[in-house]
Design a protein around this motif. Sequence first.
Motif, PDB file in Angstrom:
ATOM      1  N   PHE B 126     -33.263  22.653  30.070  1.00  0.00           N
ATOM      2  CA  PHE B 126     -32.438  23.281  31.125  1.00  0.00           C
ATOM      3  C   PHE B 126     -33.279  23.131  32.599  1.00  0.00           C
ATOM      4  CE2 PHE B 126     -29.985  23.092  27.846  1.00  0.00           C
ATOM      5  CZ  PHE B 126     -28.421  22.033  27.863  1.00  0.00           C
ATOM      6  N   THR B 127     -32.829  23.437  33.939  1.00  0.00           N
ATOM      7  CA  THR B 127     -33.360  23.934  35.143  1.00  0.00           C
ATOM      8  C   THR B 127     -31.853  25.005  35.031  1.00  0.00           C
ATOM      9  OG1 THR B 127     -32.132  22.059  36.000  1.00  0.00           O
ATOM     10  CG2 THR B 127     -34.714  22.453  35.995  1.00  0.00           C
ATOM     11  N   PHE B 128     -32.231  25.614  36.527  1.00  0.00           N
ATOM     12  CA  PHE B 128     -30.704  27.102  36.391  1.00  0.00           C
ATOM     13  C   PHE B 128     -30.619  26.765  38.073  1.00  0.00           C
ATOM     14  CE2 PHE B 128     -28.488  30.739  35.955  1.00  0.00           C
ATOM     15  CZ  PHE B 128     -28.009  30.354  34.522  1.00  0.00           C
ATOM     16  N   LEU B 129     -30.052  25.959  38.293  1.00  0.00           N
ATOM     17  CA  LEU B 129     -29.603  26.132  39.801  1.00  0.00           C
ATOM     18  C   LEU B 129     -28.289  25.609  40.327  1.00  0.00           C
ATOM     19  CD1 LEU B 129     -32.370  26.372  41.526  1.00  0.00           C
ATOM     20  CD2 LEU B 129     -32.266  24.013  42.372  1.00  0.00           C
ATOM     21  N   LYS B 130     -27.547  25.190  39.458  1.00  0.00           N
ATOM     22  CA  LYS B 130     -26.670  24.731  39.437  1.00  0.00           C
ATOM     23  C   LYS B 130     -25.124  25.436  38.112  1.00  0.00           C
ATOM     24  CE  LYS B 130     -27.933  20.211  41.345  1.00  0.00           C
ATOM     25  NZ  LYS B 130     -27.721  19.273  41.256  1.00  0.00           N
ATOM     26  N   LEU B 131     -24.168  25.172  38.589  1.00  0.00           N
ATOM     27  CA  LEU B 131     -22.705  25.322  37.886  1.00  0.00           C
ATOM     28  C   LEU B 131     -23.071  25.147  36.022  1.00  0.00           C
ATOM     29  CD1 LEU B 131     -20.721  27.082  37.068  1.00  0.00           C
ATOM     30  CD2 LEU B 131     -18.809  25.596  38.488  1.00  0.00           C
ATOM     31  N   ASP B 132     -23.269  23.521  36.490  1.00  0.00           N
ATOM     32  CA  ASP B 132     -23.326  22.801  35.622  1.00  0.00           C
ATOM     33  C   ASP B 132     -24.496  22.843  34.565  1.00  0.00           C
ATOM     34  OD1 ASP B 132     -21.188  20.780  35.916  1.00  0.00           O
ATOM     35  OD2 ASP B 132     -23.080  19.346  37.177  1.00  0.00           O
ATOM     36  N   ASP B 133     -25.665  23.595  35.122  1.00  0.00           N
ATOM     37  CA  ASP B 133     -26.779  24.237  34.284  1.00  0.00           C
ATOM     38  C   ASP B 133     -26.508  24.967  33.544  1.00  0.00           C
ATOM     39  OD1 ASP B 133     -28.305  21.948  36.494  1.00  0.00           O
ATOM     40  OD2 ASP B 133     -29.777  23.886  37.218  1.00  0.00           O
ATOM     41  N   ALA B 134     -25.517  25.848  34.223  1.00  0.00           N
ATOM     42  CA  ALA B 134     -24.640  26.644  33.296  1.00  0.00           C
ATOM     43  C   ALA B 134     -23.966  26.571  32.908  1.00  0.00           C
ATOM     44  CB  ALA B 134     -24.508  27.803  34.581  1.00  0.00           C
ATOM     45  N   ILE B 135     -23.188  25.804  32.467  1.00  0.00           N
ATOM     46  CA  ILE B 135     -21.931  25.370  31.769  1.00  0.00           C
ATOM     47  C   ILE B 135     -23.110  24.435  30.510  1.00  0.00           C
ATOM     48  CG2 ILE B 135     -20.557  23.127  31.397  1.00  0.00           C
ATOM     49  CD1 ILE B 135     -19.523  23.782  34.286  1.00  0.00           C
ATOM     50  N   GLY B 136     -23.711  23.692  30.931  1.00  0.00           N
ATOM     51  CA  GLY B 136     -24.638  23.328  29.670  1.00  0.00           C
ATOM     52  C   GLY B 136     -25.576  24.720  28.807  1.00  0.00           C
ATOM     53  N   VAL B 137     -25.611  25.140  29.692  1.00  0.00           N
ATOM     54  CA  VAL B 137     -26.835  26.469  28.606  1.00  0.00           C
ATOM     55  C   VAL B 137     -25.731  26.985  28.095  1.00  0.00           C
ATOM     56  CG1 VAL B 137     -28.165  28.381  28.613  1.00  0.00           C
ATOM     57  CG2 VAL B 137     -28.525  26.222  30.466  1.00  0.00           C
ATOM     58  N   LYS B 138     -24.014  27.193  28.281  1.00  0.00           N
ATOM     59  CA  LYS B 138     -23.494  28.029  27.988  1.00  0.00           C
ATOM     60  C   LYS B 138     -22.870  27.241  26.792  1.00  0.00           C
ATOM     61  CE  LYS B 138     -19.581  31.018  29.024  1.00  0.00           C
ATOM     62  NZ  LYS B 138     -19.450  31.547  29.955  1.00  0.00           N
ATOM     63  N   GLU B 139     -23.051  26.111  26.841  1.00  0.00           N
ATOM     64  CA  GLU B 139     -22.607  25.184  25.537  1.00  0.00           C
ATOM     65  C   GLU B 139     -24.036  24.636  24.593  1.00  0.00           C
ATOM     66  OE1 GLU B 139     -20.299  21.787  27.216  1.00  0.00           O
ATOM     67  OE2 GLU B 139     -21.632  21.019  25.893  1.00  0.00           O
ATOM     68  N   ALA B 140     -25.373  24.815  25.167  1.00  0.00           N
ATOM     69  CA  ALA B 140     -26.160  25.153  24.335  1.00  0.00           C
ATOM     70  C   ALA B 140     -26.154  26.067  23.435  1.00  0.00           C
ATOM     71  CB  ALA B 140     -27.589  24.545  24.712  1.00  0.00           C
ATOM     72  N   ILE B 141     -26.060  27.661  24.138  1.00  0.00           N
ATOM     73  CA  ILE B 141     -27.034  28.585  23.667  1.00  0.00           C
ATOM     74  C   ILE B 141     -25.569  28.974  22.802  1.00  0.00           C
ATOM     75  CG2 ILE B 141     -28.158  29.590  25.007  1.00  0.00           C
ATOM     76  CD1 ILE B 141     -25.219  31.285  25.792  1.00  0.00           C
ATOM     77  N   SER B 142     -24.140  28.389  21.953  1.00  0.00           N
ATOM     78  CA  SER B 142     -24.165  29.017  20.412  1.00  0.00           C
ATOM     79  C   SER B 142     -24.202  27.966  19.391  1.00  0.00           C
ATOM     80  CB  SER B 142     -22.287  28.056  20.645  1.00  0.00           C
ATOM     81  OG  SER B 142     -22.672  26.780  21.117  1.00  0.00           O
ATOM     82  N   GLY B 143     -25.005  28.719  18.437  1.00  0.00           N
ATOM     83  CA  GLY B 143     -26.031  28.345  17.434  1.00  0.00           C
ATOM     84  C   GLY B 143     -27.576  28.588  17.360  1.00  0.00           C
ATOM     85  N   ALA B 144     -28.013  29.122  19.153  1.00  0.00           N
ATOM     86  CA  ALA B 144     -29.064  29.105  19.432  1.00  0.00           C
ATOM     87  C   ALA B 144     -29.737  30.190  18.912  1.00  0.00           C
ATOM     88  CB  ALA B 144     -29.610  28.610  21.167  1.00  0.00           C
ATOM     89  N   GLY B 145     -30.268  30.789  18.016  1.00  0.00           N
ATOM     90  CA  GLY B 145     -31.519  31.751  17.861  1.00  0.00           C
ATOM     91  C   GLY B 145     -32.550  31.934  18.796  1.00  0.00           C
TER      92      GLY B 145
END
Lengths: 151, 450
Positions: B126-145
């Motif tokens: 991910f890059t981290f500039l847009k709301l869509d990026d944040a939504i994407g990261v939010k999804e991806a972190i569930s389960g990420a260690g």
Amino acid sequence: MRRIVVKPEVCMNCHLCEVWCVVAHSKSKDIIKAFLYEERKPLPRLIVEESRPESFALQCKHCDEPDCIFACISGALYKDEEGRVLHDESKCVACYSCIMACPYGAIKINPLTGKILKCDLCVDLGFPPCVEKCPNNALEYVEVEIGAEES
Amino acid sequence: MRYDYVIIGNSAGGIGCIEAIRELDEASSVAIIAAEKYHAYSRALIPYYLDGKIELDKIYYRPPDFYEKMDVDAYLGVKAVGIDVSSREVLLENGGRIGFGKLLIATGGRPFIPPIEGLSGQKNVFTFLKLDDAIGVKEAISGAGSAIVLGGGIIGLMVAEVLRRKSIEVTVVELADRVLAPVVDATTSNLVQEKFAENGVKIILQNTITKVVGEEEVEKVILKDGSELPTDLLILAVGVRPNTEVAKNTPIKVNRGIVVNKHMETSVEGIYACGDCAEIYDFVFGANRVLPLWPTAYVGGRVAGFNMCGRRREYTYATSMNAMHFFDLYIVSAGLNVPNDSDEFEILCTLDERRRIYRKFALKDGQIAGFILAGRVDRAGILLKLMREGVNVSEFKDRLLKEDFGYVDLPEEIRWELLGDKVKLGVVYEYEHGGHGRAACEGRCEGHEA
Ligand SMILES: Cc1cc2nc3c(=O)[nH]c(=O)nc-3n(C[C@H](O)[C@H](O)[C@H](O)COP(=O)(O)OP(=O)(O)OC[C@H]3O[C@@H](n4cnc5c(N)ncnc54)[C@H](O)[C@@H]3O)c2cc1C
């Protein structure tokens, strides 16, 4: 639009403006109850600049061109229809961009919440108690023309 | 369609412009075009959203009825691809055209993606500039260690902090020998690095990612020094570049960003630019440069808006200014970022190591050219004001280092010149009964009979 101004030569450094600011923003609006019984007593939203023998109270000037609003990244700071600069605490993220921007240093940090505190001219009370209760009339609430300044 | 005023970009700059236009002109037609589909939101809040400190409804920068109240047609989710300067039209990706009388380009920045071998759109990058990026990261972190953040700048560090708070093992990889090198001095970087170390974030300096391994998802990264790090998530936060695409193949002059004068006007009359896509005059730096900051975008848009309406205004007080915080460490820096061993500037600084409170000033010819406050940032705006007004601080410079520095620390003459009649009563009243004039108290005080 009106603004609070100070007459530094008659300020006695008594800090009563701060006391009445606290009362005005307390739940009970009662000086005894506010100071003795309210669990989360509010904090004064103004600053008393002091370096003996000088002192004067300083609060938000509700600027025509408010750098704090321009710097606010969340939209928590806004101007109401009368030209007052107000703060929606529920939107504040405590980034302190406004503290960086305010040329008067008139925005304070609330250590209890981390969010900011600023003078709201006691919108609900009609007349600011810091001015009303100043025992030496060192504060005045004067009429100013909106749009008179330019950035 | 043709509008009197068209604005490309629905963020700080665009909103600043709309609000200025509507202060002066309620009648003219205004349209805003934005590639992103969302109502005006603050991209500076996406770390807070990812953190869970705010819900989605608080990310919006203005109330839901903003466009209606401002009487603005909003073309959201519509990308502009070019500008026809002779017919005065914005060309849209969907084939449409929108004509303008005056135009503001406020297209912001786009993420810089460094060339890394093996990078091919993996879904955990991910890059981290847009709301869509944040939504994407939010999804991806569930389960990420674990996560790797490439880039130890403000955005990279903000993301790293949030991920750490989500109990993720975070490693920041930074090419320079310290974090935040462009915005603060080495002492401040050190304070920040200590803060991250204490909170369990690993920072690897003087290193970078040369290769990523993994097809669907990146599984590990390989660093310049040959070491390998497995990861569940890769965030690329190495920088933001001005997004000047729409000005391509037009006579609008583009340097690093779109070049504007102090009226925020580009080299083409009637076309303005502001914010992260533009290069504006930095009064401390003494030349144009890209200042990718929220306040400069907003004020730039505001000044553009006034000029578009024919009210001449100049933006003369822009300079670098950052309010940032990492864990509980707050920092404000402004102006030039000067090293402490500079011969060109006079350096004043004080560090309280135990309380981690730092104040540093770089002076040139007696004027503040840059400052950093860390640990305590109270009333920082007074310092910015001294810088903007070019006040010669020589006489009281030692006082700048006081943690509670205020107006009372200034010599009286300077103090009242700066504060003026916005603070001090300018009018002489007739003191009728030992009190203030009736005008001020509206007869409410005891001395005034109704
Ligand atoms: C995570 C993060 C945290 C930040 N924190 C801070 C902070 O604390 N303080 C601070 O000062 N700054 C901060 N910034 C920087 C700040 O957000 C930017 O400087 C600011 O958003 C710039 O505003 P802008 O109007 O120039 O453009 P942007 O906010 O970049 O918005 C650009 C707009 O243009 C639109 N657009 C782009 N291209 C096109 C196109 N081709 N056609 C149509 N529309 C287009 C986009 O959809 C968007 O609406 C932060 C940035 C990020 C990413």
